[in-house]
Design an enzyme around this catalytic site. Structure first.
Site, mmCIF file in Angstrom:
data_model
loop_
_atom_site.group_PDB
_atom_site.id
_atom_site.type_symbol
_atom_site.label_atom_id
_atom_site.label_comp_id
_atom_site.label_asym_id
_atom_site.label_seq_id
_atom_site.Cartn_x
_atom_site.Cartn_y
_atom_site.Cartn_z
ATOM 1 C CB SER A 14 -0.231 0.018 1.250
ATOM 2 O OG SER A 14 -1.399 1.462 1.549
ATOM 3 C CG ASN A 16 -3.288 5.386 -0.086
ATOM 4 O OD1 ASN A 16 -2.533 5.943 -0.475
ATOM 5 N ND2 ASN A 16 -3.518 4.787 -0.570
#
Length: 80
Positions: A14, A16
């Protein structure tokens, strides 16, 4: 969740999540996999069923990084 899962997905890609992609480095991934495989073995013994682990890696890794991860996964792989 182990008793209800067909597989467990571990996402280390990920963009993020700060620092998460650092787990794709060989040493960090080896430590993570060792812990996951230990827990998997204990759960399999306790519940009488093997639930595989799927590892999600970043799609933008270069070939060398993918090869390194693949070798590490093969070295820690087990089957039911």
């Amino acid at each position: 969740m182990y008793t209800h899962a067909d597989y467990v997905a571990v996402n280390i890609s990920s963009p993020n999540t700060p620092g998460l992609r650092a787990l794709q480095a060989e040493t960090a991934l080896a430590e993570l996999l060792a812990g996951l495989k230990e827990a998997q073995a204990q759960l399999a013994a306790g519940h009488g069923r093997y639930v595989p682990i799927a590892l999600k890696i970043a799609p933008d890794l270069d070939g060398e990084a993918i090869d390194s991860i693949a070798r590490l996964l093969l070295s820690t792989a087990s089957t039911p």
